[in-house]
Scaffold this motif. Structure first.
Motif, PDB file in Angstrom:
ATOM      1  N   LEU A 195      -1.429 -13.699   6.993  1.00 38.07           N
ATOM      2  CA  LEU A 195      -0.212 -12.853   7.517  1.00 38.07           C
ATOM      3  C   LEU A 195       0.024 -13.396   8.364  1.00 38.07           C
ATOM      4  O   LEU A 195       0.131 -13.679   9.400  1.00 38.07           O
ATOM      5  N   LEU A 237      -6.812 -12.020   9.427  1.00 35.75           N
ATOM      6  CA  LEU A 237      -5.859 -12.806   8.580  1.00 35.75           C
ATOM      7  C   LEU A 237      -5.459 -13.311   8.843  1.00 35.75           C
ATOM      8  O   LEU A 237      -4.702 -13.675   9.647  1.00 35.75           O
ATOM      9  N   TRP A 290       0.927  -1.159  -0.113  1.00 39.49           N
ATOM     10  CA  TRP A 290      -0.100  -0.054  -0.078  1.00 39.49           C
ATOM     11  C   TRP A 290       0.931   1.081  -0.461  1.00 39.49           C
ATOM     12  O   TRP A 290       1.610   1.388   0.940  1.00 39.49           O
ATOM     13  N   LEU A 339       2.762  -7.402   4.239  1.00 44.23           N
ATOM     14  CA  LEU A 339       2.027  -7.146   3.658  1.00 44.23           C
ATOM     15  C   LEU A 339       3.038  -4.924   4.805  1.00 44.23           C
ATOM     16  O   LEU A 339       3.720  -5.293   5.127  1.00 44.23           O
ATOM     17  N   LEU A 345      -3.630 -13.369   1.954  1.00 45.85           N
ATOM     18  CA  LEU A 345      -2.597 -12.395   2.325  1.00 45.85           C
ATOM     19  C   LEU A 345      -0.964 -12.968   3.790  1.00 45.85           C
ATOM     20  O   LEU A 345      -1.632 -12.988   4.410  1.00 45.85           O
ATOM     21  N   LEU A 353      -8.460  -5.577   3.115  1.00 48.05           N
ATOM     22  CA  LEU A 353      -7.375  -6.368   3.269  1.00 48.05           C
ATOM     23  C   LEU A 353      -8.901  -7.137   4.234  1.00 48.05           C
ATOM     24  O   LEU A 353      -8.770  -8.836   3.718  1.00 48.05           O
ATOM     25  N   LEU A 404      -4.358  -4.216  13.224  1.00 50.42           N
ATOM     26  CA  LEU A 404      -3.472  -5.019  11.718  1.00 50.42           C
ATOM     27  C   LEU A 404      -2.924  -6.192  12.490  1.00 50.42           C
ATOM     28  O   LEU A 404      -4.085  -7.415  12.596  1.00 50.42           O
ATOM     29  N   THR A 464      -8.356  -9.941   1.814  1.00 53.52           N
ATOM     30  CA  THR A 464      -7.378 -10.542   0.268  1.00 53.52           C
ATOM     31  C   THR A 464      -6.937 -11.873   1.934  1.00 53.52           C
ATOM     32  O   THR A 464      -6.246 -12.205   2.743  1.00 53.52           O
TER      33      THR A 464
END
Length: 462
Positions: free
Chosen positions: A368, A365, A302, A328, A325, A319, A392, A322
């Motif tokens: 991740l 996620l 990003w 990041l 993923l 996100l 996150l 995704t």
């Protein structure tokens, strides 16, 4: 003994040109070009071949001149096959018997690469460029693998079609600062793997109608319509869209175009994307409502010139689509363009007349593993940085590494969340070093009374 060493030493200027050519051929082009400052002998290696077209000035854009230029470039590629070489291609200026005008400068590399920089005034009239790379063999540029075109002028209309038709083995093609181009269409053979369009400020449409083995597509410039139809192996895409005044010319661009743009790249594994695109798309749609997800995406970068609450929330919303993923990267660079909400609504009020609130959820996620922040100034942006870290870490349940890189300060920090039970001890240790940026310092970032992060220095790799 010192006298014997001097007697046996050999100066650079006495080395035969054949040996110098061989030495230079072992160095990448950018590094090889620096040898020009070593001595006059090395400078001689970069003496350009001077060629003048035998045509009238009013024929410079004719098909005949294009064929002549194609033949000259072909002959140029066959000279000194294992060394770098420069070609200056000129023609006689109007009403002059001896003064020449430079058309283009070409540099041939040893890795079967060709760089062409066009000279002269750009044509007042914009034009479209169709790139057709042949499926059949052609003897002219059979071995050429990399072609980089910069600052295309009006002569390209007659010259480039012939050039492209001779590129049988081309693997990488770049267009840079070609401000006469309005539309680009690519029909590639099965060897082209990388296509780049960089800083072509007038371009409005890019159409990749066929590129069976294209793996990488890089675009940097103003907002454009990109259509990719037949590129089944495309896995790495960069969309660095500049938020400039060029948006004022995008009256036909709407939110559906942005959705189609993202849908074209839904199967890629690596994606670099301008943050402001996601921010503005979030004002019209909810990513969860899209008919597609980025099911194969493993690495997301990003990029934007700053970070704010709207950009943070739009990233978090993106996100959600995704699911696989793994890596990041959130990169801040003031050189990258963006556009404010008031500017966008002023330029294109019919595109986003109102906004839709961004809905954040608790979707996770699961894959991740790493998150890296680039370009954040910890002293000035600690609250926003801490908010991003908190968001996150709540979404990534299997994260292994989170870090912050400050390239300007040549610093890199590892991030860990501080349990409340350890806060007092770490606070005391960090208090004396909070504003110190030595290699032995540790920093404490606080979002609120319940959320704290410790930053510890990592080994520098800048």
């Amino acid at each position: 003994m010192a006298e014997n060493v001097l007697e046996n030493s050999v100066s650079i200027s006495s080395i035969p040109y054949e040996v110098l050519y061989q030495i230079v051929s072992l160095i990448p082009l950018k590094e090889a070009a620096r040898t020009i400052i070593l001595s006059s002998a090395w400078k001689h290696l970069w003496t350009p071949i001077q060629v003048s077209l035998n045509i009238n000035s009013d024929q410079i854009t004719s098909q005949e001149s294009g064929q002549q230029m194609n033949e000259i470039i072909s002959s140029f590629l066959k000279t000194y096959e294992n060394s770098y070489q420069i070609l200056n291609l000129s023609y006689l200026e109007p009403n002059s018997l001896c003064k020449e005008a430079l058309l283009l400068k070409a540099i041939k590399g040893v890795e079967k690469e060709l760089y062409i920089n066009f000279h002269g005034e750009n044509a007042a009239k914009l034009f479209g460029l169709t790139i057709e790379l042949p499926l059949c063999e052609n003897e002219h540029f059979f071995s050429l693998k990399t072609l980089h075109l910069r600052s295309i002028t009006g002569i390209a209309e007659s010259f480039l079609p012939s050039l492209f038709s001779s590129c049988r083995n081309l693997e990488s093609l770049s267009l840079e600062k070609c401000n006469v181009l309005q539309d680009v269409e690519l029909k590639a053979h099965d060897l082209l793997q990388k296509f780049s369009v960089l800083d072509c400020e007038k371009i409005k449409h890019i159409n990749v109608s066929s590129a069976p083995n294209l793996k990488s597509f890089v675009y940097q410039g103003p907002l454009v319509k990109v259509l990719v139809k037949d590129a089944p192996k495309l896995c790495d895409v960069t969309l660095n869209m500049k938020g400039t005044s060029a948006l004022c010319d995008s009256n036909e661009f709407n939110s559906e175009d942005l959705v189609h743009l993202l849908a074209s790249f839904k199967d890629v594994e690596t994606l670099t994307l301008s943050g402001w695109l996601l921010e503005w798309l979030c004002t019209r749609i909810t990513f969860d409502e899209l008919e597609f997800k980025f099911e194969k995406l493993k690495e997301l970068s990003w990029i934007d010139c700053c970070m704010n609450t709207q950009k943070r929330d739009s990233l978090a919303s993106f996100l959600n689509i995704t699911p696989l993923l793994e890596n990041l990267f959130i990169k801040i660079n003031k050189k990258w363009g963006t556009i404010t909400r008031s500017q966008f609504q002023q330029c294109c009020p019919q595109v986003w007349p109102d906004t839709i609130p961004i809905k954040l959820d608790d979707s996770q996620l699961k894959h991740l593993k790493t998150v890296t922040f680039f370009g954040f100034k910890i002293k000035e942006e600690n609250k926003m940085l801490a908010a991003l870290m908190d968001l996150l870490l709540k979404k990534a349940i299997a994260i292994k590494k989170m870090s912050v890189a400050e390239p300007e300060e040549k610093l890199s920090w590892g991030v860990s969340k501080v349990p409340k039970s350890h806060l007092r001890k770490i606070r005391v240790a960090a208090a004396s070093t909070r504003t110190c940026y030595s290699s032995k310092s540790s920093l404490l970032l606080t979002l609120n009374e319940e959320c704290h992060f410790q930053l510890t220095p990592l080994q520098l790799k800048f």
